[in-house]
Design a protein around this motif. Structure first.
Motif, PDB file in Angstrom:
ATOM      1  N   UNK A  26       0.847  -1.200   0.000  1.00  0.00           N
ATOM      2  CA  UNK A  26       0.000   0.000   0.000  1.00  0.00           C
ATOM      3  C   UNK A  26       0.880   1.247   0.000  1.00  0.00           C
ATOM      4  N   UNK A  27       1.909   1.254   0.861  1.00  0.00           N
ATOM      5  CA  UNK A  27       2.770   2.430   0.969  1.00  0.00           C
ATOM      6  C   UNK A  27       3.560   2.635  -0.317  1.00  0.00           C
ATOM      7  N   UNK A  75       1.302   3.941  -2.955  1.00  0.00           N
ATOM      8  CA  UNK A  75       1.023   5.346  -2.649  1.00  0.00           C
ATOM      9  C   UNK A  75       2.187   6.223  -3.092  1.00  0.00           C
ATOM     10  N   UNK A 123       5.975   2.159   6.175  1.00  0.00           N
ATOM     11  CA  UNK A 123       5.472   3.271   5.362  1.00  0.00           C
ATOM     12  C   UNK A 123       6.594   4.261   5.062  1.00  0.00           C
ATOM     13  N   UNK A 177      -4.339   1.707   4.099  1.00  0.00           N
ATOM     14  CA  UNK A 177      -4.072   1.038   5.379  1.00  0.00           C
ATOM     15  C   UNK A 177      -5.381   0.666   6.073  1.00  0.00           C
ATOM     16  N   UNK A 204      -6.954  -2.333   4.579  1.00  0.00           N
ATOM     17  CA  UNK A 204      -6.260  -3.562   4.992  1.00  0.00           C
ATOM     18  C   UNK A 204      -6.759  -3.988   6.382  1.00  0.00           C
ATOM     19  N   UNK A 205      -6.972  -3.015   7.245  1.00  0.00           N
ATOM     20  CA  UNK A 205      -7.478  -3.336   8.587  1.00  0.00           C
ATOM     21  C   UNK A 205      -8.893  -3.925   8.482  1.00  0.00           C
ATOM     22  N   UNK A 263      -5.433   5.081  13.211  1.00  0.00           N
ATOM     23  CA  UNK A 263      -5.488   3.678  12.809  1.00  0.00           C
ATOM     24  C   UNK A 263      -4.864   2.770  13.865  1.00  0.00           C
ATOM     25  N   UNK A 290      -1.931   1.641  14.283  1.00  0.00           N
ATOM     26  CA  UNK A 290      -1.179   0.524  13.702  1.00  0.00           C
ATOM     27  C   UNK A 290       0.217   0.366  14.282  1.00  0.00           C
ATOM     28  N   UNK A 335      -4.247   8.431   4.788  1.00  0.00           N
ATOM     29  CA  UNK A 335      -4.266   8.168   6.240  1.00  0.00           C
ATOM     30  C   UNK A 335      -2.871   7.949   6.809  1.00  0.00           C
ATOM     31  N   UNK A 336      -1.860   8.539   6.178  1.00  0.00           N
ATOM     32  CA  UNK A 336      -0.486   8.330   6.627  1.00  0.00           C
ATOM     33  C   UNK A 336      -0.214   9.002   7.980  1.00  0.00           C
ATOM     34  N   UNK A 345      -5.501   2.706  -5.121  1.00  0.00           N
ATOM     35  CA  UNK A 345      -4.422   1.943  -4.499  1.00  0.00           C
ATOM     36  C   UNK A 345      -4.918   1.419  -3.152  1.00  0.00           C
ATOM     37  N   UNK A 346      -4.178   0.476  -2.619  1.00  0.00           N
ATOM     38  CA  UNK A 346      -4.530  -0.097  -1.316  1.00  0.00           C
ATOM     39  C   UNK A 346      -4.450   0.981  -0.244  1.00  0.00           C
ATOM     40  N   UNK A 357      -1.390   6.729  11.286  1.00  0.00           N
ATOM     41  CA  UNK A 357      -0.805   5.431  11.617  1.00  0.00           C
ATOM     42  C   UNK A 357      -0.569   5.225  13.115  1.00  0.00           C
TER      43      UNK A 357
END
Ligand SMILES: Cc1cc2nc3c(=O)[nH]c(=O)nc-3n(C[C@H](O)[C@H](O)[C@H](O)COP(=O)(O)OP(=O)(O)OC[C@H]3O[C@@H](n4cnc5c(N)ncnc54)[C@H](O)[C@@H]3O)c2cc1C
Lengths: 378, 265
Positions: free
Chosen positions: A16-17, A20, A73, B194, B197-198, A63, A65, A50-51, B191-192, A54
């Motif tokens: 994903x990162x 992105x 990321x 985060x 994914x959760x 998130x 995470x 949503x970076x 794109x994917x 995290x």
């Protein structure tokens, strides 16, 4: 047995990162290099992806995470743009003191907007009189009823001109042993961003100065206990700040290696690609060895951090190693490119410039050794 | 609710095409260490379904036939926003040509049961036959439109779509259920994320083997494949450069003649 593999989910985070970075950051790199300015589009894209969320707990709109996901990321984004990774890493450095030491009220006030990228953050410690030695700072606070009045200046602050939610370290006007960290925001009068730096590298990541003039801050904006501010800022810098720089360094190491392999396979000399030359292979091998070692150090420290254990010493080792390795890798990458390595069309010239900016941020290599020395002798 | 089934294939990463080799005896792809990714055009198929889900009450099932590792790409589609995943996975399915693949997928679709729309990529980056979508439609006995580049109307019981032609498009109206194969012009795949994914943590992938589909072993995989690759050869592409001199008119005349000589004009 120790399991060194990433989980399926972590692999997906990496994908994903990386997607992105390739789709939303890469197209802006040339412009950032040219102007040296932050790209609004990149900041917006970071928020949408949503970076910034995290490391913010789910209860506050994040998130939740944690730090391994963050390291992944940062590594992937830095592979494309160290400047963008640096900006993002310092957003988290601005978020962390609020998460670690903020009151519930402050968390509710700031974290959800920070998670969405509607607010942008940083942490401001460094001053002309105190970088490696933060006790040397002169920005002062004085109590006035329930409020604090702050005066002074900060320098070399990442995101200085784009951040609107800033944690500032201040020293008591009366007692040089007492420090306070406050979260200040755009709605307060009495502070402004002043000088913008022109850095040799990480162009597109904003660094500059802040000035505070009779800035009145209500007590509710205090992070942690009154007088114990040094601990508040150093705790965030020790793990999140250093960890973030490690992510930036790893991504740069990867980029140097990838670009070198590509060039070495394409450049034909003596009728063969130069990747057939032992001297070139030797350099590539060295870059690979340091990348593998750097990754182990980085992700081990992040795993400790995720477990809630102290990780600042491990991050000091990782930061020392990866930042030095990234500088070496950038030099080798430039060397492998021969004369082309001096021409700005080649990305390796940017890598070399970026690599030199990794060093001082969140503590120089000398300071990492001071910390590691203390750890060894403790 | 509109039930969409998106068929996705795990293909060797096209970015690493230089590392893909073909077995000279079986004439099939040797996967080596090349990672599997979602077939690029299937991402457009996924995106089409996801965009509809943003507007209407849509349930998206992702269906794939492939080795156990293909579970990762189904998971990826769940992370993109699909609701449910199905992986048809059995050694007996191995070595399938386009027909056997379509047959197995069609059996999977019948077992899933509810479907209004089946979306596939126009072709896979490794096989490139463009047959699987139409063959699924033939086996299920429903209409198909290939090479869709725009979904003009997506009513509950009929869709109007633009299908690419070499020099234009056909505007087609089709009654559902139907199969659509899509081109990359249809959309830009997301794109994917985060958080996606959760969210996929709690979404399930159902795995079906040959016994679950209730089909004979002769009908699937290599045994069920009527196509035989009899010969494979590689072509060498050569480039030539020629600098044209003269006035602008002379150059243009020379160029036109040259293009005519090589059969371009
Ligand atoms: C790009 C960039 C972004 C930054 N972002 C931020 C930010 O967001 N917030 C923030 O607060 N700060 C930030 N900084 C500041 C950074 O933390 C300081 O630059 C760093 O701590 C070093 O401080 P200094 O620059 O004052 O150097 P000094 O402290 O003056 O160091 C000078 C030299 O002395 C050496 N030295 C110092 N003390 C010791 C010792 N005890 N033993 C051995 N050697 C020593 C150093 O290694 C260095 O070689 C940033 C810096 C840069 C370059």
């Amino acid at each position: 047995m120790i399991d060194f593999t990433f989980t399926e989910e972590q692999e997906m985070f990496r994908k994903a990162a990386s997607e992105f970075a390739e789709t939303s950051v890469a197209p802006h790199v040339a412009e950032m290099e040219k102007t040296g300015e932050v790209s609004d589009e990149v900041v917006k894209a970071l928020g949408e992806a949503e970076m910034m969320a995290l490391t913010i707990p789910e209860d506050f709109g994040g998130l939740g995470l944690g730090y391994t996901a963050r390291m992944i990321a940062l590594e992937e984004i830095s592979r494309i743009s160290v400047a963008t990774a640096m900006m993002l890493q310092v957003f988290a450095l601005g978020i962390e003191p609020i998460v670690q030491s903020g009151s519930d009220e402050l968390k509710k006030k700031y974290l959800p907007a920070l998670a969405k990228g509607e607010r942008l953050s940083t942490t401001a410690v460094t001053e002309a009189t105190g970088g490696s030695d933060p006790t040397g700072i002169r920005t002062s606070y004085k109590k006035d009823g329930d409020d604090f009045i702050v005066n002074g200046r900060k320098c070399f602050i990442t995101n200085s001109h784009i951040a609107d939610t800033i944690n500032i370290l201040t020293k008591s006007e009366d007692d040089p042993k007492l420090f306070c960290v406050f979260t200040i925001d755009r709605d307060m009068d009495g502070w402004r961003a002043t000088h913008k730096e022109h850095k040799v590298g990480m162009r597109g990541c904003n660094t500059g100065e802040l000035a505070f003039e009779n800035l009145r801050i209500p007590k509710s904006q205090l992070l942690g206990e009154e007088g114990k501010g040094l601990r508040v800022s150093m705790a965030a810098i020790g793990d999140v700040g250093r960890g973030g720089m490690v992510g930036c360094a790893l991504g740069l190491q990867v980029a140097c290696l990838e670009e070198s392999v590509k060039f070495a396979n394409e450049r034909i000399l003596y009728g063969k690609p130069i990747s057939a030359l032992p001297a070139i292979q030797n350099k590539l091998a060295e870059m690979k060895i340091e990348l593998e070692a750097g990754r182990l150090l980085a992700y081990r420290a992040a795993a400790l951090q995720d477990k809630g254990q102290r990780s600042s010493n491990e991050f000091a080792v990782a930061k020392y190693f990866t930042c030095e390795a990234a500088q070496k890798a950038a030099k080798m990458a430039v060397d492998i490119h021969g004369g082309y390595g001096c021409m700005e069309e080649y990305a390796v010239t940017r890598f070399l410039r970026d690599s030199f900016v990794l060093g001082p941020s969140a503590g120089t290599s000398d300071i990492m050794k001071v910390i590691i020395g203390r750890w060894v002798l403790a | 609710m509109l039930n969409i089934i998106v068929c996705v294939k795990a293909v060797p990463d096209p970015k690493e095409a230089c590392n893909i080799k073909i077995d000279p005896h079986s004439k099939t792809l040797m996967r080596c260490d090349v990672p599997l990714v979602v077939n690029p055009l299937d991402k457009n198929a996924m995106e089409a379904a996801l965009q509809l889900k943003e507007q209407f009450d849509v349930h998206i099932s992702v269906l794939s036939m492939g080795p156990p590792e293909a579970g990762n790409i189904v998971k990826e589609c769940l992370a993109l926003g699909a609701d449910q995943g199905f992986l048809l996975c059995d050694p007996a399915f191995g070595g399938a040509d386009a027909y056997a693949t379509a047959f197995t997928l069609a059996k999977g679709i019948e077992k899933i049961g509810a479907y209004d729309v089946i979306i596939c990529g126009m072709a896979s980056s490794d096989g490139s036959t463009e047959w699987v979508g139409p063959e699924i439609a033939a086996i299920l006995n429903i209409p198909v439109v290939t090479m869709v580049k725009e979904i003009v109307e997506s009513d509950r019981d009929r869709w109007k779509v633009k299908a690419s032609l070499e020099n234009g498009y056909r505007l087609m109206q089709v009654k559902l259920p139907a199969v659509f194969t899509v081109t990359r012009d249809l959309n830009t795949p997301r794109t994917l994320s985060f958080s996606g994914i959760i969210k996929a943590r709690t979404k399930e992938i159902t795995r079906w083997a040959i016994s679950d589909l209730g089909v004979p072993a002769e009908a699937v995989g290599l045994k069920g494949s009527p196509t035989i690759v009899s010969e494979l050869s590689s072509t060498e592409s050569k480039r030539e450069a020629e600098i044209i001199a003269g006035t602008r008119e002379e150059k243009a005349e020379f160029l036109v003649q040259k293009l005519a000589d090589v059969g371009v004009l």
